[in-house]
Scaffold this motif. Sequence first.
Motif, short mmCIF file in Angstrom:
data_model
loop_
_atom_site.label_atom_id
_atom_site.label_comp_id
_atom_site.label_asym_id
_atom_site.label_seq_id
_atom_site.Cartn_x
_atom_site.Cartn_y
_atom_site.Cartn_z
N THR A 55 38.39 26.10 -51.14
CA THR A 55 39.21 27.27 -51.41
C THR A 55 40.18 26.92 -52.53
O THR A 55 40.46 25.75 -52.79
N ALA A 56 40.67 27.95 -53.22
CA ALA A 56 41.60 27.75 -54.33
C ALA A 56 42.51 28.96 -54.46
O ALA A 56 42.16 30.07 -54.03
N ALA A 57 43.68 28.75 -55.05
CA ALA A 57 44.63 29.85 -55.27
C ALA A 57 45.43 29.55 -56.53
O ALA A 57 45.55 28.40 -56.96
N THR A 58 45.98 30.61 -57.12
CA THR A 58 46.75 30.49 -58.35
C THR A 58 48.13 31.11 -58.17
O THR A 58 48.42 31.77 -57.16
N LEU A 59 48.99 30.90 -59.17
CA LEU A 59 50.34 31.47 -59.15
C LEU A 59 50.30 32.90 -59.68
O LEU A 59 49.58 33.20 -60.62
N LEU A 104 36.82 14.61 -44.68
CA LEU A 104 37.36 14.12 -45.94
C LEU A 104 37.49 15.27 -46.92
O LEU A 104 36.51 15.98 -47.19
N TRP A 105 38.69 15.46 -47.46
CA TRP A 105 38.98 16.54 -48.40
C TRP A 105 39.56 15.98 -49.69
O TRP A 105 40.20 14.93 -49.68
N THR A 106 39.36 16.72 -50.77
CA THR A 106 39.94 16.39 -52.06
C THR A 106 40.83 17.55 -52.50
O THR A 106 40.39 18.70 -52.51
N VAL A 107 42.07 17.23 -52.85
CA VAL A 107 43.00 18.22 -53.40
C VAL A 107 43.03 18.05 -54.91
O VAL A 107 43.17 16.94 -55.41
N THR A 108 42.92 19.16 -55.63
CA THR A 108 43.04 19.14 -57.08
C THR A 108 44.10 20.13 -57.51
O THR A 108 44.04 21.31 -57.14
N LEU A 109 45.07 19.65 -58.26
CA LEU A 109 46.13 20.49 -58.80
C LEU A 109 46.00 20.50 -60.32
O LEU A 109 46.18 19.47 -60.97
N ASN A 110 45.65 21.65 -60.86
CA ASN A 110 45.71 21.87 -62.31
C ASN A 110 47.08 22.45 -62.62
O ASN A 110 47.43 23.51 -62.08
N THR A 194 44.08 29.61 -65.63
CA THR A 194 43.50 28.60 -66.52
C THR A 194 44.44 27.41 -66.70
O THR A 194 44.04 26.38 -67.23
N ARG A 195 45.70 27.56 -66.27
CA ARG A 195 46.69 26.50 -66.46
C ARG A 195 47.13 25.88 -65.13
O ARG A 195 47.29 24.66 -65.04
N THR A 196 47.38 26.72 -64.12
CA THR A 196 47.91 26.21 -62.85
C THR A 196 47.10 26.77 -61.69
O THR A 196 47.05 27.98 -61.48
N ARG A 197 46.48 25.85 -60.96
CA ARG A 197 45.63 26.25 -59.84
C ARG A 197 45.60 25.12 -58.83
O ARG A 197 45.54 23.95 -59.19
N LEU A 198 45.62 25.47 -57.54
CA LEU A 198 45.53 24.49 -56.46
C LEU A 198 44.23 24.74 -55.71
O LEU A 198 43.94 25.87 -55.31
N SER A 199 43.44 23.69 -55.51
CA SER A 199 42.17 23.85 -54.80
C SER A 199 41.93 22.66 -53.88
O SER A 199 42.47 21.57 -54.07
N VAL A 200 41.11 22.89 -52.86
CA VAL A 200 40.68 21.83 -51.96
C VAL A 200 39.16 21.90 -51.83
O VAL A 200 38.56 22.97 -51.87
#
Length: 208
Positions: A55-59, A104-110, A194-200
């Motif tokens: 899942t992912a979400a943006t500001l 096991l999860w991976t968090v990615t913060l753009n 395209t600049r700030t996004r949080l996903s797992v």
Amino acid sequence: MTSPLTRNEQNSKSRAQTFGIRPDLFQAAQDHMVKKSDLDELSENLANAGVRGFTAATLPQNIHLGSPDSGTADYAILPFTDRYGPAVAAHPEPPSLQIEESGLWTVTLNLGTAGHGLAPAGSGFFEVSIYVGPEQPAGGPVRQYDFFNWRVELDHQQSFATTFTVDFVVESPGDFIYVQVSGMRGRAIEGDYTRTRLSVRKTDNRTR
């Protein structure tokens, strides 16, 4: 009295059922042959071996640190409220992402930031923390299992864009992932997917 069949007669009689192959060789091949049930199971395992959750979400908008009348450091919990893409085994729970399954999860913060008119001359620190915990943030960091922290020095008008990635294990479903940023006034977090996004992303069901 009927005579027993000779070895050649036994082979000849059986080859009608073994597609012309000598019966003993046919049986040996059968014992080592991959069966359709084996292939079906392998295919299912391969299909499940990749991404098991996401899942992912943006500001929704830019986030500004600090105020014109304050030169002290300020912090903000980034409100990731706009869902981006599919939600499988996790979902946005603003301002966080919530995990629904252990593993096991991976968090990615753009993350994209830029200086703006409130930024004082010179350079200042900018800090990013990713929190993993059983509670939603309420005005600040809360009890967490773990957190991951990065700190950089930035010129007052300098733009900064990077990607932070962290692997962690969830043993109890329901954990929240959220991001806190802190720094001197005059820094903006860019609210653009395209600049700030949080996903797992879930990559494994095992927790040990």
